[in-house]
Design a protein around this motif. Structure first.
Motif, short mmCIF file in Angstrom:
data_model
loop_
_atom_site.label_atom_id
_atom_site.label_comp_id
_atom_site.label_asym_id
_atom_site.label_seq_id
_atom_site.Cartn_x
_atom_site.Cartn_y
_atom_site.Cartn_z
N ASP A 60 0.83 -1.21 0.00
CA ASP A 60 0.00 0.00 0.00
C ASP A 60 0.87 1.26 0.00
O ASP A 60 0.58 2.23 -0.71
CB ASP A 60 -0.98 0.00 1.19
N ARG A 61 1.97 1.23 0.76
CA ARG A 61 2.88 2.38 0.77
C ARG A 61 3.62 2.49 -0.56
O ARG A 61 3.85 3.60 -1.06
CB ARG A 61 3.89 2.24 1.92
N LEU A 62 3.98 1.38 -1.17
CA LEU A 62 4.64 1.39 -2.47
C LEU A 62 3.76 2.10 -3.50
O LEU A 62 4.23 2.94 -4.27
CB LEU A 62 4.94 -0.03 -2.93
N PHE A 63 2.46 1.76 -3.52
CA PHE A 63 1.56 2.39 -4.49
C PHE A 63 1.45 3.89 -4.24
O PHE A 63 1.37 4.68 -5.19
CB PHE A 63 0.18 1.73 -4.43
N GLU A 64 1.49 4.30 -2.97
CA GLU A 64 1.47 5.74 -2.66
C GLU A 64 2.71 6.43 -3.20
O GLU A 64 2.62 7.53 -3.77
CB GLU A 64 1.40 5.93 -1.14
N GLU A 96 2.54 6.81 -6.94
CA GLU A 96 1.60 7.89 -7.28
C GLU A 96 2.24 9.26 -7.08
O GLU A 96 2.07 10.17 -7.89
CB GLU A 96 0.35 7.76 -6.39
N GLN A 97 3.02 9.39 -6.01
CA GLN A 97 3.65 10.67 -5.69
C GLN A 97 4.78 11.02 -6.66
O GLN A 97 4.95 12.17 -7.06
CB GLN A 97 4.20 10.64 -4.26
N THR A 98 5.58 10.01 -7.04
CA THR A 98 6.78 10.26 -7.84
C THR A 98 6.57 10.04 -9.33
O THR A 98 7.33 10.56 -10.16
CB THR A 98 7.93 9.35 -7.39
N GLY A 99 5.54 9.26 -9.69
CA GLY A 99 5.32 8.92 -11.09
C GLY A 99 6.32 7.90 -11.61
O GLY A 99 6.38 7.64 -12.81
N GLU A 104 -1.37 -17.72 -12.35
CA GLU A 104 -1.95 -16.81 -13.34
C GLU A 104 -2.52 -15.59 -12.63
O GLU A 104 -3.21 -15.72 -11.62
CB GLU A 104 -3.04 -17.50 -14.15
N PHE A 105 -2.20 -14.39 -13.17
CA PHE A 105 -2.68 -13.13 -12.62
C PHE A 105 -3.42 -12.34 -13.69
O PHE A 105 -3.04 -12.36 -14.86
CB PHE A 105 -1.51 -12.27 -12.14
N ILE A 106 -4.48 -11.66 -13.27
CA ILE A 106 -5.12 -10.64 -14.10
C ILE A 106 -4.66 -9.28 -13.59
O ILE A 106 -4.80 -8.96 -12.41
CB ILE A 106 -6.67 -10.74 -14.02
N ILE A 107 -4.09 -8.48 -14.49
CA ILE A 107 -3.60 -7.15 -14.14
C ILE A 107 -4.64 -6.11 -14.57
O ILE A 107 -5.17 -6.18 -15.68
CB ILE A 107 -2.25 -6.88 -14.83
N ASP A 108 -4.93 -5.17 -13.68
CA ASP A 108 -6.02 -4.24 -13.93
C ASP A 108 -5.66 -3.11 -14.89
O ASP A 108 -6.52 -2.55 -15.55
CB ASP A 108 -6.50 -3.64 -12.61
N THR A 109 -4.37 -2.79 -14.97
CA THR A 109 -3.95 -1.66 -15.80
C THR A 109 -2.58 -1.94 -16.42
O THR A 109 -1.76 -2.67 -15.83
CB THR A 109 -3.87 -0.36 -14.96
N LEU A 110 -2.34 -1.36 -17.58
CA LEU A 110 -1.03 -1.46 -18.23
C LEU A 110 -0.02 -0.44 -17.68
O LEU A 110 1.13 -0.44 -18.10
CB LEU A 110 -1.18 -1.25 -19.74
N GLU A 111 -0.47 0.40 -16.76
CA GLU A 111 0.35 1.51 -16.29
C GLU A 111 1.70 1.05 -15.74
O GLU A 111 2.75 1.61 -16.06
CB GLU A 111 -0.41 2.29 -15.21
N TYR A 112 1.67 0.03 -14.88
CA TYR A 112 2.92 -0.41 -14.24
C TYR A 112 3.82 -1.14 -15.23
O TYR A 112 5.05 -1.01 -15.17
CB TYR A 112 2.61 -1.27 -13.03
N LEU A 113 3.23 -1.91 -16.13
CA LEU A 113 4.03 -2.55 -17.18
C LEU A 113 4.69 -1.49 -18.06
O LEU A 113 5.83 -1.63 -18.49
CB LEU A 113 3.17 -3.48 -18.03
N HIS A 114 3.96 -0.41 -18.32
CA HIS A 114 4.50 0.70 -19.13
C HIS A 114 5.63 1.41 -18.39
O HIS A 114 6.71 1.63 -18.96
CB HIS A 114 3.38 1.68 -19.46
N LYS A 115 5.40 1.75 -17.13
CA LYS A 115 6.44 2.42 -16.34
C LYS A 115 7.68 1.55 -16.22
O LYS A 115 8.81 2.05 -16.16
CB LYS A 115 5.90 2.75 -14.94
#
Length: 282
Positions: free
Chosen positions: A47-51, A54-57, A158-169
């Motif tokens: 949870d802190r990692l995601f914060e 979000e803060q640093t992009g 097997e995982f379902i990923i909700d967004t491509l954002e992290y794969l892109h970053k």
């Protein structure tokens, strides 16, 4: 006769309750944000990692425990007279197992047994629990190694990923793929194949459709499942994971379905609202 103690690393994504119940020793990886080097699961959690993302992009880097980290972790157990079986993150993904081997070479021969899980997350955790049960039953390090190396090729992750954002970053998909995927609401399906994370499919449409695809893929193999236990693993998706857990319990003969949260290493690649199903095949 000496006991066998089971060691693993923080990417196993086992709950604190399971770690304590089976007396499993965890060696944490590192999550590096600019000048901060944080221990996964100790000084930073998902949870802190995601914060911070979000803060640093920016995504953090991840780093394996050093040989010194492993040596310090192993030393007390070896001095107490017990042997060690260490089951670590896939060598295709990290130098973790190699660093454990460097540390193990500083101890007497045959006291530390290393096993490459060829896996990640609770794919490792499942192997670790099997090893811990065997250790409690009095099995030797050699017997545990044979059992785990035989089992590891039958682990389904097997995982379902909700967004491509992290794969892109993280550089795992291009800006064009990210733009089109976001526009079309594409949710990637990731599996562990030959020890590596592999993008196997893309589910287009609503999140509910992606979750159903994840369930359908697992349930298609229900007759081949080892029914002892199964994992539903998630990153900030407790409600959806609980739904998946209930469906698995209702539609299979699995005796124990554990729900766990992903640690920082998997989370930094997959992002929030990821849900996965992990089980062993017979």
């Amino acid at each position: 006769m000496c006991r066998v103690r089971i060691f693993t690393d923080s990417t196993c994504d086992l709950s604190n309750e399971l770690v304590q119940q089976y007396q499993i020793e965890i060696v944490p990886l590192y999550v590096v944000f600019e000048d901060q080097s944080l221990k996964d699961g100790v000084s930073v959690k998902s949870d802190r990692l995601f914060e911070l993302v979000e803060q640093t992009g920016k995504l953090p880097k991840t780093a394996a425990p050093s040989p010194i980290d492993f040596e310090r972790a192993f030393e007390g157990v070896i001095q107490s007279g017990d042997d060690i079986v260490y089951i670590g993150l896939s060598s295709e993904l990290s130098s973790t197992i190699q660093n454990a081997a460097i540390a193990a070479a500083n101890f007497p021969d045959d006291r530390i047994t290393l096993i490459d899980s060829r896996n990640l997350s609770t794919g490792i955790g499942l192997l670790v629990l099997k090893a811990a049960q065997a250790a409690q039953d009095g099995k030797s390090s050699a017997e545990i190694k044979i059992m785990i190396e035989s089992l590891r090729s039958r682990i389904e992750v097997e995982f379902i990923i909700d967004t491509l954002e992290y794969l892109h970053k993280g550089g795992r998909c291009s800006s064009v793929q990210h733009f089109i995927g976001s526009l079309l609401k594409i949710r990637p399906v990731v599996k562990v194949i030959n020890g590596a994370m592999t993008l196997t499919d893309k589910v287009r449409g609503k999140r509910e459709k992606a979750l159903q695809q994840l369930l359908d893929n697992a349930l298609a193999q229900k007759d081949d499942m080892d029914t002892e236990f199964l994992f539903v693993t998630h990153a900030l998706a407790a409600e959806e994971a609980a739904y998946v857990k209930r469906q698995i319990e209702h539609q299979t003969n699995v005796k124990q379905v554990y729900m766990t949260e992903t640690g920082c290493v998997v989370s930094s690649h997959c992002g929030p609202r990821t849900v996965g199903i992990v089980f062993a095949k017979k």
